[in-house]
Design a protein around this motif. Structure first.
Motif, mmCIF file in Angstrom:
data_model
loop_
_atom_site.group_PDB
_atom_site.id
_atom_site.type_symbol
_atom_site.label_atom_id
_atom_site.label_comp_id
_atom_site.label_asym_id
_atom_site.label_seq_id
_atom_site.Cartn_x
_atom_site.Cartn_y
_atom_site.Cartn_z
ATOM 1 N N SER A 65 49.762 83.540 -35.790
ATOM 2 C CA SER A 65 48.319 83.436 -35.130
ATOM 3 C C SER A 65 47.793 82.226 -35.559
ATOM 4 C CB SER A 65 47.852 85.006 -35.321
ATOM 5 O OG SER A 65 47.457 85.613 -36.534
ATOM 6 N N SER A 66 48.173 81.821 -37.372
ATOM 7 C CA SER A 66 46.952 80.515 -37.507
ATOM 8 C C SER A 66 45.701 81.197 -37.953
ATOM 9 C CB SER A 66 47.771 79.277 -36.859
ATOM 10 O OG SER A 66 49.239 79.229 -36.248
ATOM 11 N N SER A 67 45.841 81.871 -38.443
ATOM 12 C CA SER A 67 45.062 83.138 -39.612
ATOM 13 C C SER A 67 44.449 83.471 -40.019
ATOM 14 C CB SER A 67 44.007 84.044 -37.908
ATOM 15 O OG SER A 67 44.892 85.426 -38.259
ATOM 16 N N PHE A 68 43.367 83.330 -40.991
ATOM 17 C CA PHE A 68 43.196 84.023 -41.917
ATOM 18 C C PHE A 68 41.445 84.451 -42.257
ATOM 19 C CE2 PHE A 68 43.993 83.932 -46.992
ATOM 20 C CZ PHE A 68 43.159 82.847 -47.001
ATOM 21 N N HIS A 69 41.347 84.956 -41.660
ATOM 22 C CA HIS A 69 40.119 85.876 -41.514
ATOM 23 C C HIS A 69 39.597 86.452 -42.666
ATOM 24 C CE1 HIS A 69 40.719 85.044 -37.548
ATOM 25 N NE2 HIS A 69 41.823 86.302 -37.119
ATOM 26 N N LEU A 70 37.958 86.483 -43.326
ATOM 27 C CA LEU A 70 37.470 86.840 -44.151
ATOM 28 C C LEU A 70 36.915 88.133 -43.976
ATOM 29 C CD1 LEU A 70 37.146 86.688 -47.140
ATOM 30 C CD2 LEU A 70 34.996 86.023 -46.252
#
Lengths: 111, 115
Positions: free
Chosen positions: B71-76
């Motif tokens: 999902s091309s994500s890197f949520h903090l």
């Protein structure tokens, strides 16, 4: 541990003035960067340098010059300050085996 | 070219509530590194987390993030916000396979934690 020092911390200039910001690092990092920080626009790259005497333009290079006189120092010049301009300029350095390390910034105000 | 999107410019939370700051990215390179930097007022931005491993949780100082390449994500995330977490948070991307260590930064998300 090393440190990145930016001078001056605060800079007040007049419209049309040429202003120079300096950055020194003692990490012995190859690559150094100048970013401009504006609210809502993030960090925009002005210039970077991968070694002494090298200069590469970033997305925001117009209106700026830079100079990498030696490996440890990287200066940025605002060629003609714009009235009411207010921004923070951040210097950073890195090399192959490390992450970005930032300086504490120079806050510019043009009156 | 590469890009990083942080949709929220400002997130305001009450102390004790969970934190989630969104980060999505676009890159053509398969071995991208993703980073979270935190910038407290009157200090230098500093590295909070980084990862290049798909689906592996990375933690530091109570914060965590998982890189999801699908999902091309890197949520903090953080389970419970503290007043001292108030700061500007930048997500960044680096394609180190290319030998170019230049980071691409998102627009930043300002986190404001209130009592």
């Amino acid at each position: 541990g090393g440190i990145i020092t930016q001078t001056p911390k605060f800079l007040i200039g007049q419209e049309g003035q040429k202003l120079t910001l300096k950055c020194q690092q003692n990490f012995n990092h190859d690559t150094m960067y100048w970013y401009r920080q504006d609210s809502g626009k993030g960090l925009r790259l002005i210039y970077y340098s991968i070694t002494e005497n090298d200069l590469q333009k970033g997305d925001l290079s117009e209106g700026y010059d830079a100079s990498r006189e030696k490996k440890s120092s990287f200066s940025l010049t605002v060629t003609s300050a714009q009235k009411n301009e207010m921004a923070v300029f951040l210097c950073a350095s890195t090399d192959r085996d490390s992450d970005y390390t930032f300086g504490s910034g120079t806050r510019l105000l043009v009156i | 070219g590469d890009s990083v999107t942080q949709k929220e410019g400002l997130v305001t939370l009450t102390e004790g509530l969970p934190v989630m700051l969104n980060c999505t990215y676009q890159t053509i390179y398969s071995n991208a590194f993703l980073f979270w930097y935190v910038h407290y007022l009157n200090e230098s931005p500093r590295l909070l987390l980084k990862s290049s491993t798909d689906n592996k949780r990375t933690e530091h100082q109570g914060f965590h993030a998982t890189l999801h390449k699908s999902s091309s994500s890197f949520h903090l995330q953080k389970s419970s916000a503290q007043l001292s977490d108030s700061a500007l948070y930048y997500c960044a991307l680096s394609d180190q396979n290319t030998g170019n260590y230049k980071y691409v930064f998102g627009a930043g998300t300002r986190l404001k934690v209130i009592a």
